[in-house]
Design an enzyme around this catalytic site. Sequence first.
Site, PDB file in Angstrom:
ATOM      1  N   TYR A 129      16.946  83.717 -21.533  1.00  0.00           N
ATOM      2  CA  TYR A 129      16.194  84.136 -22.817  1.00  0.00           C
ATOM      3  C   TYR A 129      14.876  84.581 -22.285  1.00  0.00           C
ATOM      4  O   TYR A 129      14.196  84.237 -21.316  1.00  0.00           O
ATOM      5  CB  TYR A 129      16.198  82.846 -23.719  1.00  0.00           C
ATOM      6  CG  TYR A 129      15.206  83.166 -24.648  1.00  0.00           C
ATOM      7  CD1 TYR A 129      15.471  83.574 -25.805  1.00  0.00           C
ATOM      8  CD2 TYR A 129      13.659  82.725 -24.754  1.00  0.00           C
ATOM      9  CE1 TYR A 129      14.609  83.714 -27.158  1.00  0.00           C
ATOM     10  CE2 TYR A 129      12.845  82.813 -25.724  1.00  0.00           C
ATOM     11  CZ  TYR A 129      13.496  83.397 -26.764  1.00  0.00           C
ATOM     12  OH  TYR A 129      12.464  83.530 -28.142  1.00  0.00           O
ATOM     13  N   HIS A 130      14.488  85.681 -22.842  1.00  0.00           N
ATOM     14  CA  HIS A 130      13.223  86.614 -22.398  1.00  0.00           C
ATOM     15  C   HIS A 130      12.110  85.892 -23.192  1.00  0.00           C
ATOM     16  O   HIS A 130      12.070  86.280 -24.396  1.00  0.00           O
ATOM     17  CB  HIS A 130      13.439  87.964 -22.551  1.00  0.00           C
ATOM     18  CG  HIS A 130      12.354  88.968 -21.920  1.00  0.00           C
ATOM     19  ND1 HIS A 130      10.990  88.441 -21.693  1.00  0.00           N
ATOM     20  CD2 HIS A 130      12.761  89.707 -20.741  1.00  0.00           C
ATOM     21  CE1 HIS A 130      10.573  89.309 -21.037  1.00  0.00           C
ATOM     22  NE2 HIS A 130      11.614  90.091 -20.254  1.00  0.00           N
ATOM     23  N   GLY A 131      11.024  85.330 -22.799  1.00  0.00           N
ATOM     24  CA  GLY A 131       9.863  84.795 -23.429  1.00  0.00           C
ATOM     25  C   GLY A 131       8.990  86.271 -23.704  1.00  0.00           C
ATOM     26  O   GLY A 131       9.584  87.128 -23.342  1.00  0.00           O
TER      27      GLY A 131
END
Length: 330
Positions: A129-131
């Site tokens: 998951y890309h913050g």
Amino acid sequence: MTGGNESCTAGPTSMSYLTCLTYILEEWTGVEDIGDYLSYAVYILWLLFPLVLVFVLPGVIVILFYVSILWLHIYKRKNEIKEAYSHDVWIGAREMLATIWDGHGRIWHGYELHGVENIPQGPGLVVFYHGATPVDYIYFSARLHIMKKRRCSVVADHFVFRLPGFRILLEVFGVIHGPKEACVRTLEKGHLLAIAPGGVREALFSDEMYTILWSDRKGFAQVAIDAKVPIIPMFTQNVREGFRTLGGIKILRSLYERIRLPVVPLYGGFPVKLRTFIGEPIPYDPNMTAEELAAKTKAAVQALIEKHQKIPGNIFRALMERFQTRKKED
């Protein structure tokens, strides 16, 4: 100026330093009651200080990037002769930078890495998951290098390759833009490769609800199928509380969709607790289609989010977790 200083000390009682400075400024500028204006300015600065701080802190990460780039240039200059006789002249540089970034993660975020035993000995595709920033991936990569002496390449958006001075950093750490064939070749060489299917859109427009924004992307799944490697899901707890964006502003979303550049401002840099969790690998299955594998991977990342992240995310709670013992099991 000398006359002003003498007038400050004249008389039976001397003025305070600040009063004297105010008096001098009034003489120089010709503005009366300048002290009132200064007091008002100081009040405004004090009032806006928290707002200024949250936009300044992200600059620390940018500075650390350029310190890393400077170190690589110095390292390259000192090892130009060795380069001709070594299969990989950058080994020492990677060791040093991994230590620097891991140290930053430990000190500023109390960074932890859990589930590293789920990473296979051979190649694998790490999907995460890309913050708002990829700082959690950088900490993961640094810790993995220190713990396992393994290098993990990563797929980045095209705009990263346009950042001034970043070329040497991207080359040394195996950052690639694609296409699919390049990703497959990296895996076929026995390396680990990481990718965030949500990309810049997920980074900028997801929020404290940790909504996965992958749309119908399945190219990463096809890469894993073509390379015949497992997919390793990964998620970092509180990654949205460390840095946030102003992605909720509609005009910024529209502007991004038009020019496809990260024009949405970041704020934060808060020293929240960060823990990266690596889930169980999804093994290669020749009978599984790319659509099925993509859906299974998304479900695995979602499961990590639901297990390890309190939703909605809260910055204060994430800060307090620096002083708490983790209760949830890995």
